[in-house]
Write a protein that holds these residues in place. Structure first.
Motif, PDB file in Angstrom:
ATOM      1  N   SER A   1      81.164 -25.489  58.425  1.00 44.96           N
ATOM      2  CA  SER A   1      82.008 -25.555  59.616  1.00 44.96           C
ATOM      3  C   SER A   1      82.434 -24.158  60.078  1.00 44.96           C
ATOM      4  N   MET A   2      82.677 -23.209  59.135  1.00 46.76           N
ATOM      5  CA  MET A   2      82.971 -21.825  59.549  1.00 46.76           C
ATOM      6  C   MET A   2      81.787 -21.209  60.286  1.00 46.76           C
ATOM      7  N   TRP A   3      80.564 -21.565  59.832  1.00 44.71           N
ATOM      8  CA  TRP A   3      79.365 -20.957  60.429  1.00 44.71           C
ATOM      9  C   TRP A   3      78.896 -21.694  61.686  1.00 44.71           C
ATOM     10  N   LYS A   4      79.662 -22.704  62.092  1.00 44.43           N
ATOM     11  CA  LYS A   4      79.325 -23.529  63.256  1.00 44.43           C
ATOM     12  C   LYS A   4      77.939 -24.188  63.096  1.00 44.43           C
ATOM     13  N   GLU A   5      77.656 -24.570  61.856  1.00 41.64           N
ATOM     14  CA  GLU A   5      76.405 -25.272  61.542  1.00 41.64           C
ATOM     15  C   GLU A   5      76.633 -26.779  61.695  1.00 41.64           C
ATOM     16  N   LYS A   6      75.547 -27.541  61.536  1.00 38.61           N
ATOM     17  CA  LYS A   6      75.711 -28.996  61.480  1.00 38.61           C
ATOM     18  C   LYS A   6      76.571 -29.321  60.259  1.00 38.61           C
ATOM     19  N   SER A   7      77.229 -30.475  60.269  1.00 41.10           N
ATOM     20  CA  SER A   7      78.094 -30.819  59.140  1.00 41.10           C
ATOM     21  C   SER A   7      77.258 -31.333  57.961  1.00 41.10           C
ATOM     22  N   VAL A   8      77.887 -31.406  56.776  1.00 38.35           N
ATOM     23  CA  VAL A   8      77.210 -31.975  55.603  1.00 38.35           C
ATOM     24  C   VAL A   8      76.773 -33.406  55.919  1.00 38.35           C
ATOM     25  N   SER A   9      77.620 -34.126  56.626  1.00 38.78           N
ATOM     26  CA  SER A   9      77.289 -35.520  56.950  1.00 38.78           C
ATOM     27  C   SER A   9      76.002 -35.593  57.790  1.00 38.78           C
ATOM     28  N   GLU A  10      75.876 -34.693  58.766  1.00 40.53           N
ATOM     29  CA  GLU A  10      74.649 -34.702  59.591  1.00 40.53           C
ATOM     30  C   GLU A  10      73.422 -34.331  58.755  1.00 40.53           C
ATOM     31  N   TYR A  11      73.575 -33.315  57.875  1.00 40.35           N
ATOM     32  CA  TYR A  11      72.427 -32.947  57.037  1.00 40.35           C
ATOM     33  C   TYR A  11      72.054 -34.090  56.102  1.00 40.35           C
ATOM     34  N   VAL A  12      73.076 -34.724  55.496  1.00 42.40           N
ATOM     35  CA  VAL A  12      72.764 -35.800  54.537  1.00 42.40           C
ATOM     36  C   VAL A  12      72.051 -36.943  55.246  1.00 42.40           C
ATOM     37  N   SER A  13      72.463 -37.291  56.456  1.00 43.41           N
ATOM     38  CA  SER A  13      71.746 -38.409  57.090  1.00 43.41           C
ATOM     39  C   SER A  13      70.307 -38.015  57.428  1.00 43.41           C
ATOM     40  N   GLU A  14      70.062 -36.759  57.761  1.00 42.23           N
ATOM     41  CA  GLU A  14      68.668 -36.327  57.988  1.00 42.23           C
ATOM     42  C   GLU A  14      67.863 -36.416  56.686  1.00 42.23           C
ATOM     43  N   ILE A  15      68.505 -35.974  55.577  1.00 41.24           N
ATOM     44  CA  ILE A  15      67.814 -35.994  54.271  1.00 41.24           C
ATOM     45  C   ILE A  15      67.509 -37.451  53.879  1.00 41.24           C
TER      46      ILE A  15
ATOM     47  N   LYS B   1      87.612 -17.011  48.393  1.00 40.16           N
ATOM     48  CA  LYS B   1      88.357 -18.283  48.430  1.00 40.16           C
ATOM     49  C   LYS B   1      89.392 -18.251  49.566  1.00 40.16           C
ATOM     50  N   LYS B   2      90.087 -17.127  49.677  1.00 44.49           N
ATOM     51  CA  LYS B   2      91.128 -17.037  50.714  1.00 44.49           C
ATOM     52  C   LYS B   2      90.509 -17.126  52.105  1.00 44.49           C
ATOM     53  N   LEU B   3      89.391 -16.413  52.318  1.00 42.08           N
ATOM     54  CA  LEU B   3      88.757 -16.455  53.637  1.00 42.08           C
ATOM     55  C   LEU B   3      88.254 -17.864  53.943  1.00 42.08           C
ATOM     56  N   ARG B   4      87.654 -18.497  52.935  1.00 39.60           N
ATOM     57  CA  ARG B   4      87.146 -19.859  53.118  1.00 39.60           C
ATOM     58  C   ARG B   4      88.290 -20.830  53.467  1.00 39.60           C
ATOM     59  N   SER B   5      89.440 -20.579  52.897  1.00 40.35           N
ATOM     60  CA  SER B   5      90.568 -21.492  53.116  1.00 40.35           C
ATOM     61  C   SER B   5      91.199 -21.324  54.492  1.00 40.35           C
ATOM     62  N   THR B   6      90.837 -20.256  55.212  1.00 38.70           N
ATOM     63  CA  THR B   6      91.428 -20.075  56.548  1.00 38.70           C
ATOM     64  C   THR B   6      90.822 -21.058  57.544  1.00 38.70           C
ATOM     65  N   GLY B   7      89.575 -21.516  57.275  1.00 36.09           N
ATOM     66  CA  GLY B   7      88.915 -22.431  58.203  1.00 36.09           C
ATOM     67  C   GLY B   7      88.560 -21.782  59.533  1.00 36.09           C
ATOM     68  N   LEU B   8      88.611 -20.445  59.602  1.00 33.39           N
ATOM     69  CA  LEU B   8      88.283 -19.752  60.861  1.00 33.39           C
ATOM     70  C   LEU B   8      86.792 -19.879  61.182  1.00 33.39           C
ATOM     71  N   SER B   9      86.443 -19.723  62.450  1.00 38.44           N
ATOM     72  CA  SER B   9      85.033 -19.650  62.820  1.00 38.44           C
ATOM     73  C   SER B   9      84.548 -18.247  62.514  1.00 38.44           C
ATOM     74  N   SER B  10      83.666 -18.118  61.557  1.00 42.57           N
ATOM     75  CA  SER B  10      83.201 -16.777  61.173  1.00 42.57           C
ATOM     76  C   SER B  10      81.953 -16.917  60.314  1.00 42.57           C
ATOM     77  N   ASN B  11      81.069 -15.927  60.412  1.00 42.46           N
ATOM     78  CA  ASN B  11      79.847 -15.973  59.600  1.00 42.46           C
ATOM     79  C   ASN B  11      79.851 -14.953  58.467  1.00 42.46           C
ATOM     80  N   VAL B  12      80.995 -14.321  58.218  1.00 42.15           N
ATOM     81  CA  VAL B  12      80.969 -13.237  57.237  1.00 42.15           C
ATOM     82  C   VAL B  12      80.694 -13.717  55.805  1.00 42.15           C
ATOM     83  N   LEU B  13      80.903 -14.994  55.543  1.00 46.08           N
ATOM     84  CA  LEU B  13      80.564 -15.483  54.196  1.00 46.08           C
ATOM     85  C   LEU B  13      79.124 -16.008  54.142  1.00 46.08           C
ATOM     86  N   GLN B  14      78.405 -15.878  55.263  1.00 45.43           N
ATOM     87  CA  GLN B  14      77.010 -16.332  55.286  1.00 45.43           C
ATOM     88  C   GLN B  14      76.104 -15.188  54.813  1.00 45.43           C
TER      89      GLN B  14
END
Ligand code: SF4
Length: 426
Positions: free
Chosen positions: A56-70, A334-347
């Protein structure tokens, strides 16, 4: 299906995790659904929670969308192992690939709220070592002044914003006295950076913060004092008598990166125009290409901005150029991930970098090498260095490294101080 009571026990454990709190309601519900459908263990659910937060931070498809494709592609073969394996493969492939930044038209709308500047009366020491220096990397032995705590610029990769969450910026009430009491050895040379927990210029001279530091530089000719900024707030310095052992450096990145990750900062053009204005006043300037990020099109973007820097400055006006990239310690991730911000720096691949997580050495060699090559006409006249990098990365980029941190510290000090010229003539 597994009993609701059993799955709730595992989800209740996850609820204590700040990353879980950052998930949308939909993503939280889906974790419960997945847990119940495939009987994932607590550790597996935790892994899916992290992946869900990242997507969700990377503005990717959600886990739910990927799982249904899989599930669609695997049909009846879809089970706990294959589903989790496929989601993890997708996550890892995104971390190894270049980030895809899109041009944003809403930069102004996403600017962080300005913070209130307050005076603090803390007993904290204001003088210390660079907080990220390490014996395991080739380091410049930078000392720092912690004059201001908190920052309004809101860079998504910066941990300062996750430490100072009270919406304030505080200036040490006794800054001038504390600076005067720093036990500096007059026979030693010091490179001191201002702005350990803040941007050095963002609040200008509020509460006399710049005056205190300019006086400190004036009273200690054996130091070189660096104001480091991503702002264009140079008015006070333009009006002031800046001692010649002070220099100002800008962190530079292509505008696409600034728009996506450095929301409240000055634009690239504003930063270099500010550098030009101070340079015209006779103040030495420096540039930090940090963090250089591996994104689609980074090569051309860096070529373009470096051409501009080279065309606007004489290398004798430039104290130094540093290069660095995204490097995280586990609690910061962990702290950056917990912010829920839109960002790709953890990618990023999160490869081991002497105990921290960063890009692989191959990617570092490519990005640093690319930036360094664009400056070929300045190689003999400007001091170039890597920040927070280990010896093997230095050797792959420069073909050599300093014997130890003291040699690096002396080389930097001598090169920068030799360029510091008197402002009286201006
Ligand atoms: S190289 Fe970078 S991390 Fe190391 S001391 Fe210097 S500024 Fe700090």
């Amino acid at each position: 299906m597994i009993s609701a009571k059993y799955i709730n026990k595992k989800i209740n454990l996850l609820k204590n995790d700040s990353i879980y709190s950052s998930l949308t309601l939909q993503n939280k519900d889906y974790l419960v659904e997945l847990g119940s459908k495939y009987n994932f263990s607590y550790q597996e659910l935790r892994q899916l929670m992290i992946i869900s937060a990242d997507f969700s931070m990377w503005k990717e498809k959600s886990v739910s969308e990927y799982v249904s494709e899989i599930e669609k592609s695997l049909g009846p073969k879809a089970d706990k192992k294959t589903v989790l394996g496929a989601v993890k493969r997708k996550w890892n492939s995104l971390k190894s690939a270049k980030i895809k930044y899109e041009s944003t038209g809403d930069r102004i709308k996403s600017r962080p709220k300005p913070r209130k500047v307050t005076l603090s009366d803390s007993k904290n020491e204001v003088f210390g070592m660079c907080p990220v220096a390490s014996e395991k990397t080739v380091c410049c032995n930078l000392m720092t002044i912690d004059a201001v705590q908190g920052c309004s610029l809101g860079c998504s990769y910066c941990s300062i914003q996750t430490f100072y969450t009270d919406g304030k910026i505080s200036v040490d009430k006794n800054l001038a006295e504390k600076l005067a009491k720093i036990p500096l050895d007059p026979n030693k040379k010091y490179h001191i950076g201002s702005g350990q927990s803040s941007d050095s210029l963002a609040i200008g001279n509020r509460e006399g913060v710049l005056d205190a530091q300019l006086n400190f530089a004036r009273n200690n000719p054996n130091i070189i004092l660096e104001f480091k900024t991503k702002s264009d707030n140079i008015d006070y310095l333009l009006r002031s008598n800046v001692p010649n052992n002070v220099f100002v450096s800008w962190s530079l990145n292509p505008q696409l990166f600034i728009d996506n990750e450095e929301h409240g900062t000055a634009s690239f053009n504003q930063r270099i125009s500010s550098a030009r204005a101070l340079s015209d006043k006779g103040v030495l300037v420096g540039f930090h290409f940090h963090p250089i990020v591996y994104y689609e099109g980074y090569e051309l973007d860096y070529t373009h901005i470096i051409k501009k820097v080279v065309s606007m400055f004489d290398p004798l006006e430039v104290a130094m150029i540093s290069m660095g990239t995204l490097t995280f310690i586990k609690p910061a991730i962990k702290k950056l991930r917990s912010t829920g911000l839109s960002s790709n720096v953890l990618q990023i691949p999160m490869a081991d970098a002497v105990g921290k997580s960063s890009y692989t050495k191959e990617i570092k060699k490519e990005i640093f090498g690319h930036v360094l090559n664009q400056f070929s006409s300045w190689h003999d006249t400007v001091f170039f260095y890597l920040c927070m990098e280990e010896r093997s990365v230095w050797e792959s980029v420069f073909g050599q490294a300093y014997i130890d941190n003291t040699e690096f510290e002396n080389a930097l000090f001598n090169s920068v101080s030799s360029k510091m010229y008197s402002l009286e003539s201006v």
